[in-house]
Design an enzyme around this catalytic site. Structure first.
Site, PDB file in Angstrom:
ATOM      1  CD  GLN A 100      -2.863  -1.164   2.363  1.00 41.39           C
ATOM      2  OE1 GLN A 100      -3.483  -0.142   2.618  1.00 41.39           O
ATOM      3  NE2 GLN A 100      -3.003  -2.274   3.082  1.00 41.39           N
ATOM      4  CG  HIS A 133       5.742  -4.823  -2.988  1.00 44.09           C
ATOM      5  ND1 HIS A 133       5.752  -5.968  -3.762  1.00 44.09           N
ATOM      6  CD2 HIS A 133       4.791  -4.010  -3.527  1.00 44.09           C
ATOM      7  CE1 HIS A 133       4.842  -5.857  -4.722  1.00 44.09           C
ATOM      8  NE2 HIS A 133       4.255  -4.679  -4.604  1.00 44.09           N
ATOM      9  CG  ASP A 175       5.161  -7.848 -11.494  1.00 44.36           C
ATOM     10  OD1 ASP A 175       6.296  -7.341 -11.416  1.00 44.36           O
ATOM     11  OD2 ASP A 175       4.497  -8.177 -10.490  1.00 44.36           O
ATOM     12  CE  LYS A 198       1.960 -10.830 -12.820  1.00 44.47           C
ATOM     13  NZ  LYS A 198       2.256 -11.499 -11.536  1.00 44.47           N
ATOM     14  CG  ASP A 224       7.227 -11.564  -7.314  1.00 42.53           C
ATOM     15  OD1 ASP A 224       7.653 -10.406  -7.187  1.00 42.53           O
ATOM     16  OD2 ASP A 224       6.034 -11.826  -7.547  1.00 42.53           O
ATOM     17  CG  ASP A 228      -0.677 -12.484  -0.034  1.00 43.60           C
ATOM     18  OD1 ASP A 228      -0.975 -13.347   0.828  1.00 43.60           O
ATOM     19  OD2 ASP A 228      -1.170 -11.347  -0.022  1.00 43.60           O
ATOM     20  CG  HIS A 231      -4.875 -16.610  -6.817  1.00 43.24           C
ATOM     21  ND1 HIS A 231      -5.601 -17.694  -7.282  1.00 43.24           N
ATOM     22  CD2 HIS A 231      -5.474 -16.232  -5.653  1.00 43.24           C
ATOM     23  CE1 HIS A 231      -6.588 -17.968  -6.438  1.00 43.24           C
ATOM     24  NE2 HIS A 231      -6.528 -17.096  -5.438  1.00 43.24           N
ATOM     25  CB  SER A 232       0.589 -13.576  -9.167  1.00 42.84           C
ATOM     26  OG  SER A 232      -0.396 -12.607  -8.937  1.00 42.84           O
TER      27      SER A 232
END
Length: 315
Positions: A100, A133, A175, A198, A224, A228, A231-232
């Site tokens: 965030q 991140h 990504d 993506k 990466d 988490d 999914h990715s």
């Protein structure tokens, strides 16, 4: 009259095994500090030894449960400040709320900045973290921030455990935002680089639109910072397999593993997953291997303590 400020290392409850490894690297015992709960659930911190005038290194990732571990960190910082510690360097191997870091849409908070403010106001004098991140989070602080990169640790371990032939291997960024991170790994291993293009229709959901680079008949290393929900990375592995990848290895610094992530990984096209111990886990599946960053963090602490360069760790 001159005084030599003694260094002491303390740990919260979030990842004590990692803290013990770091202390061992520094030839120190973890300091005596109890972090418990009052009957109503409030956090209680008790420092059982003097820290007056000492340089404190406090190890506490803000991993899930994020809010519990963050509050522990803040209250511990406050306790050391009020106990007259000379400096308080907080070692946050995994920095929660890092995703965030900007307003993705109207009326969004920038929680990564708020957390930085809280840590600073609590009394921290330095922050040491691993693979933020978003590297611009360093600018959210008005105190020194050392963001350590994990790629040398992964590269060393991959060269030991996997039969890496540079001409037959490609490092893949999952990504566009992770290209710089993946490029560092590719340069370290001497391999080529590919990128997954993506789209994210919603949070924690990603669709691979295109693969930029050659992956056919190659061993693929997906690199990466975070896994988490998985999914990715699972979707990415599926696309790479369909494009002719011979074998798929996934590397991620922080294994968050939310919402049946491990089950998805077990049933995926990924052959092996390497993570670090920035977040503590028990009973991981055979497919998931853990590499320690304790020596990396310990060496960085030693260099900070001796006023030596940290960046030369990555040359």
């Amino acid at each position: 009259m001159s005084f030599s400020n003694e260094m002491k290392v303390f740990s919260g409850n979030a990842n004590r095994p990692l803290a013990e490894k770091i202390a061992n690297y520094l030839n120190l015992q973890l300091g005596d500090c109890e972090v418990g709960r009052f009957a109503d659930g409030e956090i209680n911190v008790r420092i059982n030894e003097t820290v007056r005038g000492h340089d404190i290194f406090l190890i506490q990732p803000t991993s899930p449960p994020v809010n519990e571990n963050l509050m522990e960190l803040l209250i511990m910082i406050d306790a050391f400040k009020r106990a007259s510690a000379n400096t308080i360097a907080v070692v946050i191997p995994y920095y929660g709320y890092a995703r965030q870091d900007r307003k993705a849409k109207g009326r969004d908070p920038i929680s990564a900045k708020l957390v930085a403010n809280l840590i600073t106001v609590a009394g921290a004098t330095r922050v040491l973290t691993v693979d933020l991140h978003a590297e611009q989070i360093q600018g959210f602080f008005d105190i020194p921030v050392d963001n350590l990169w994990s790629y040398p640790v992964f590269a060393e371990e991959l060269l030991k455990r996997e039969n890496i032939v540079p001409e037959e291997t490609v490092v893949v960024s999952p990504d566009v935002g992770g290209v710089r991170r993946a490029r560092r790994m590719a340069e370290r291993l001497g391999t080529s680089l590919a990128i997954l293009d993506k789209r994210r229709p919603s949070d924690n959901v990603a669709e691979v639109v295109n693969i930029i680079g050659e992956v056919e008949d190659k061993v693929v290393i997906m690199f990466d910072d975070i896994i988490d929900t998985a999914h990715s990375i699972v979707k990415g592995a599926e696309a790479l397999k369909n494009a002719g990848a011979k074998r798929i290895i996934a590397c991620a610094t922080h294994g968050v593993f939310s919402d049946r992530a491990l089950e998805r990984i077990e049933n995926s096209s990924i052959d092996t997953v390497y993570i670090t111990d920035t977040i503590y886990h028990e009973n991981l599946p055979e497919k998931v291997k853990v590499i320690s960053v304790a020596n990396l963090i310990g060496e960085a602490i030693m260099r900070i303590r001796k006023h030596l360069s940290v960046s030369t760790l990555f040359r």
